[in-house]
Design a protein around this motif. Structure first.
Motif: not given
Length: 248
Positions: A155-157, A164-166, A179-180, A212-213
Motif C-alpha cells: 500500500c503506497y501512501s 494505490y494498493w495491490k 484510495t484517497n 487495520t487494512w
C-alpha cells in the motif's frame, strides 16, 4: 544483461554498462529531479542526482534511465524522473517499462527466486536482498511481491493519503478500499503521518490487526490472525510504502 556477457548484475559497475550501450553517465546535483536523460544526435547523456543518499536507490535510478535509453530513444528528446515517475504502481506507460527494465537488469528473475527460496519473510529479508542486489529497498519490495515465496500486500501512501494498493491474485483476504483516504488510524503508516514515528530496524516489524487494512468478516475474530506491517518511509517526499503480510 546477457548481451553484455554478465551473469550477475553486481559483477560490474553500471557506469560501464551505460557506456557500453552508448550513453554517458554524469552525476551532479539536480533540482526537483532524481534522474535525467538527454538524447543527442550520436549519444545520450544520463544524469543522476548526486544528492541521492543511498547507493541502492542511485543504482536503480541509473538502471531506470538506461531503460529509457534502450526503449524510448525515438520517442523523447529530454526526460526528467522524480520519485513519482519512478513509482512502481504506475502502469501502461514508459515509466512502467523503464521500471521493469531496471528491475530485471538489477534483479534477474532466476537469481532473485534462488535468493528468496526457503527464507522466512520479514524486514530483515528485504534488507538482505537489497544488500545482495545493491538496489533500493523499495524496488526489492515490488520484486518480492511478484516473485517471493510468501504472499505480501503493498500500500503506497503520499501526503497522508492512500494512493494505490495491490494484493496477490486469489489472496484470501480483501483489502479495504482506502484510495484517497488517510491510512487507518491503527496502521504503522498512520503513525508516521500523525506522529512522525519511524521505527528502528529492530522494531520495524510491527504487529497489527487484520481489520487495520483488511475487511473482517462477521464470523472472524481479529485475535485469530497474525498480521504485520513494515513501512518504508521517505520523509523527503512524504511517502510511505506499507508491506503487509500474515504469518501462519
Amino acid at each position: 544483461m546477457n548481451e553484455c556477457g554478465i551473469s550477475d548484475p553486481t559483477e560490474i559497475s553500471l557506469d560501464l554498462i551505460v557506456f557500453g550501450r552508448g550513453a554517458t553517465l554524469v552525476e551532479k546535483q539536480l533540482e526537483n529531479s532524481e534522474g535525467r536523460i538527454v538524447f543527442g544526435e550520436k549519444r545520450a547523456i544520463i544524469t543522476i542526482n548526486s544528492d541521492i543518499a543511498y547507493e541502492g536507490k542511485k543504482r536503480f535510478v541509473i538502471a531506470h534511465e538506461l531503460g529509457h535509453f534502450e526503449m524510448h530513444r525515438h520517442h523523447i528528446n529530454i526526460h526528467h524522473d522524480t520519485d513519482a515517475t519512478l513509482e512502481y504502481f504506475k502502469k501502461g506507460n514508459q515509466e512502467t517499462e523503464a521500471n521493469e527494465f531496471a528491475s530485471e537488469l538489477l534483479m534477474p528473475e532466476n537469481l532473485f527466486i534462488a535468493e528468496c527460496k526457503g527464507r522466512k519473510f520479514g524486514p530483515d529479508l528485504i534488507r538482505d536482498l537489497a544488500s545482495r542486489f545493491k538496489t533500493s529497498i523499495t524496488s526489492i519490495a515490488y520484486k518480492y511481491f511478484e516473485l517471493g515465496d510468501h504472499p505480501i500486500c503493498l500500500c503506497y501512501s503520499y501526503d497522508n493519503a492512500v494512493r494505490y494498493w495491490k494484493r496477490p491474485e486469489n489472496y484470501p483476504h480483501f483489502m479495504k478500499n482506502l484510495t484517497n483516504l488517510a491510512p487507518p488510524d491503527d496502521s504503522v503508516a498512520s503513525e508516521f503521518y500523525q506522529d512522525k514515528r519511524i521505527y528502528r530496524k529492530e522494531y520495524s516489524k510491527q504487529q497489527i490487526w487484520k481489520s487495520t487494512w483488511f475487511e473482517l468478516k462477521s464470523w472472524e475474530n481479529d485475535n485469530d490472525f497474525k498480521f504485520y506491517e513494515y513501512c518504508i518511509v521517505t520523509p523527503t517526499y512524504n511517502t510511505v510504502l506499507s508491506i503487509i503480510w500474515e504469518e501462519i
